[in-house]
Design an enzyme around this catalytic site. Structure first.
Site, short mmCIF file in Angstrom:
data_model
loop_
_atom_site.label_atom_id
_atom_site.label_comp_id
_atom_site.label_asym_id
_atom_site.label_seq_id
_atom_site.Cartn_x
_atom_site.Cartn_y
_atom_site.Cartn_z
N HIS A 137 0.84 -1.26 0.03
CA HIS A 137 -0.07 -0.02 0.07
C HIS A 137 0.89 1.43 -0.23
O HIS A 137 0.50 2.16 -0.58
CB HIS A 137 -0.86 -0.01 0.91
CG HIS A 137 -2.08 -1.05 1.14
ND1 HIS A 137 -3.49 -0.66 1.15
CD2 HIS A 137 -2.13 -2.31 1.33
CE1 HIS A 137 -3.98 -1.74 1.03
NE2 HIS A 137 -3.07 -2.77 1.08
N ASN A 174 -0.16 -5.11 -7.45
CA ASN A 174 1.02 -4.51 -7.94
C ASN A 174 1.77 -5.32 -8.87
O ASN A 174 2.29 -4.70 -9.71
CB ASN A 174 1.84 -4.37 -6.56
CG ASN A 174 1.44 -2.97 -5.65
OD1 ASN A 174 0.52 -2.18 -6.26
ND2 ASN A 174 1.43 -3.11 -4.34
N GLN A 183 -6.76 -11.40 -5.17
CA GLN A 183 -5.75 -12.35 -6.00
C GLN A 183 -6.59 -13.18 -7.09
O GLN A 183 -6.12 -13.31 -8.31
CB GLN A 183 -4.57 -12.93 -5.56
CG GLN A 183 -3.56 -11.99 -4.72
CD GLN A 183 -2.74 -12.78 -3.64
OE1 GLN A 183 -2.86 -14.02 -3.53
NE2 GLN A 183 -2.46 -12.15 -2.51
#
Length: 458
Positions: free
Chosen positions: A23, A357, A378
Site C-alpha cells: 500500500h 502490484n 488475487q
C-alpha cells in the site's frame, strides 16, 4: 508546466497509506509523479515502519504518526482487530497533531490523499480544514465487488454463481475476493470489514483515485464514474520502466525485505530471450511445505531455467534435494528487484500470486503470466489475467485449493510453448504498450493526474 509549478509551490499534499509495503509504494509512486510537477509532497508513515526500514523516497518528504505500537507494529498487537482499533484512535490523534505541527512550521498541508483502508482519515481532514482524496490500491473490478457488499447487494459468504456485477464479466465464487466467499468471511471477519469499509466516509472525499488504467478496465471505470468522482492514475510503476519521463524514478522507495546479493542479473544475461520462468508469490503469502514441494517439482519438470523468490522465513520448506536437482538452470533468491527481472529480455513467464502490484508490473512490462492466487483480491485479478486481458493462464486447484506440480508444469508450458503462447505474448505486448501510453504525457492516467492537480490544488 510553469503554471503547475506555480500551483505546486502553494500546495502541500499529504499521502497517508495503510502501513504495509503493498500500500505504501503505490502512494509513494503517486507522490513522485506529483513532485515531478513541483508539488510539495509528504508521505506519512508509521514510526515503527520508519524505524525498521530505510525508505528512499526521492523528492517526497517523510513524516511520521503513531499506530500505537511504535516498537513492534501489528505483531505487537493482541489481534488484527486490536491493531486496527489502536491505529484508528492513536493514528487519528497523531495525524491531527502532525497537520498542526506542519502548519506551525510554515508548511501547511492543503490536501490529504488517504488509503480508504483508513476511512477515519477523512474525518481528520475535515476537522483540519484539508481537502480529502481517497486512493484505492486495488483493481477497479475489485472495488466494484466491495461496493456491492457495502451496499448489501450481495451478502458474504457467496457460495453459488455465476455472480453478475455491472461492468464485470460473470464471476464464479472462485473468482471473487476470498474475503467474500468460502470460509474467509467467517475466519477473517476483521479483514472483510477492512476492505468493505473503504466506502465509509467516501462521500466526504473531493475525489477518488484508483491505481489502475482506464483502458484496462474501461467498463468498470465507467460504472464507478457514474457514482463517484473517480479517476484512473495507474500504473504506479517507477517511471524508468514505463514512460521514462522521470529519470530519478528508477525504483520503489520502500522495501521491508533486503535484496539478495546473488548475481541474478548476470545469470539472466547468459540466458536466451523469453526462456526463463520467474516465480514470486509476493511479500506476504506463506505456502505450506507440501505446496512448496509441489512448486519445486513442477519447476523441475518444465526443464526450463528459472528464478524462484523464496523469502528467508520460507527457505526451510524448500526440499533438500531441490537445489542439487536444479543446479545450473535454476536460482533460488530470498528477494530481488522484481522490476529488473521482469524487464529483462530473457524472462518469458511470470508465475505470480496475482497481487495487484505484481499484476500491473507484469502487464506494464509485457510478461505473460501464470496466476497462482492465494487469497484476497488475487483470485479476481487471476480471472482477469486469463479470461479478460488474456495475458496468461490460471492454475487449477483441487477441492482443497492445492496446486499440483503437474498442473504448474502444464500452465508454464502452455504460456511459453503451447498453442496459445503466441496469442498470449501478443496480448501481453498490446497491454504493455497501452499501460505505457496511459502514463505518458497526454495519456489517460497522465490527464487524470493533471486534473487532480488542477482541481485539488487551486
Amino acid at each position: 508546466m510553469e503554471q503547475q509549478g506555480e500551483i505546486g509551490k502553494k500546495c502541500h499534499i499529504l499521502l497517508l497509506p495503510y502501513p504495509a509495503q503493498g500500500h505504501i509504494n503505490p502512494l509513494l509512486q503517486f507522490g513522485k509523479r506529483l513532485a515531478y510537477h513541483n508539488l510539495d509532497t509528504t508521505l506519512v508513515n508509521t514510526r515503527f515502519l520508519s524505524n525498521s526500514t530505510k525508505p528512499e523516497p526521492g523528492p517526497v518528504n517523510i513524516e511520521c504518526i503513531s499506530d500505537g505500537f511504535d516498537l513492534g507494529g501489528m505483531n505487537a498487537a493482541a489481534s488484527r482487530q486490536a491493531y486496527f482499533d489502536r491505529l484508528e484512535s492513536v493514528g487519528s490523534e497523531t495525524l491531527s497533531d502532525l497537520i498542526e505541527s506542519l502548519r506551525s512550521r510554515g508548511r501547511p498541508a492543503h490536501v490529504l490523499v488517504y488509503d480508504p483502508f483508513l476511512p477515519w482519515a477523512a474525518d481528520v481532514a475535515e476537522r483540519s480544514g484539508l481537502r480529502s482524496v481517497a486512493f484505492f490500491t486495488q483493481a477497479c473490478a475489485v472495488d466494484i465487488i466491495y461496493r456491492h457488499v457495502w451496499d448489501r447487494q450481495i451478502e458474504p459468504p457467496v457460495t453459488t454463481g455465476p455472480v453478475r456485477f455491472p461492468g464485470l464479466p460473470p464471476l464464479e465464487p472462485s473468482d471473487l475476493p476470498s474475503f467474500v466467499t468460502g470460509s474467509d468471511p467467517v475466519v477473517n471477519p476483521d479483514l472483510l470489514s477492512l476492505v468493505v469499509n473503504q466506502y465509509k466516509n467516501l462521500e466526504k472525499a473531493d475525489m477518488v483515485l484508483i491505481n489502475s488504467i482506464y483502458e484496462l478496465e474501461h467498463e468498470e471505470f465507467d460504472w464507478m464514474k457514474s457514482r463517484l468522482p473517480v479517476k484512473s492514475i495507474g500504473p504506479t510503476v517507477p517511471s524508468t520502466y514505463l514512460d521514462n519521463r522521470i529519470p530519478w524514478d528508477s525504483h520503489y522507495g520502500f522495501n521491508i525485505h533486503t535484496l539478495d546479493t546473488a548475481h541474478y542479473m548476470e545469470w539472466l544475461d547468459s540466458k536466451p530471450r523469453d526462456s526463463v520462468v520467474y516465480v514470486s508469490f509476493g511479500s506476504m503469502a506463506s505456502l505450506s511445505p507440501d505446496q512448496t514441494d509441489a512448486v519445486a517439482s513442477g519447476l523441475i519438470a518444465t526443464k526450463k531455467s528459472f528464478i524462484w523468490v523464496v523469502r528467508t522465513s520460507e527457505l526451510a520448506k524448500v526440499p533438500a534435494d531441490f537445489i542439487r536437482e536444479s543446479a545450473g538452470r535454476g536460482l533460488v533468491v530470498s528477494w530481488c528487484n522484481q522490476l529488473d527481472v521482469l524487464a529483462h529480455p530473457a524472462t518469458g513467464c511470470f508465475v505470480t500470486h496475482c497481487g495487484w502490484n505484481s499484476t500491473t508490473e507484469g502487464i506494464g512490462l509485457g510478461v505473460p503470466m501464470v496466476g497462482v492466487p492465494q487469497f484476497s483480491d488475487q483470485t479476481t485479478n487471476a480471472k482477469y489475467v486469463e479470461d479478460v486481458w488474456k495475458v496468461g493462464v490460471r492454475v487449477k486447484t483441487d477441492e482443497k485449493g492445492f496446486v499440483r506440480g503437474e498442473e504448474l508444469e502444464r500452465c508454464i508450458k502452455e504460456v511459453m510453448d503451447g498453442e496459445r503462447s503466441g496469442e498470449i505474448r501478443e496480448n501481453a505486448k498490446k497491454w504493455s504498450e497501452l499501460a505505457k501510453e496511459a502514463i505518458s504525457e497526454g495519456g489517460s492516467s497522465d490527464k487524470s493526474i493533471m486534473e487532480f492537480i488542477d482541481e485539488c490544488c487551486k
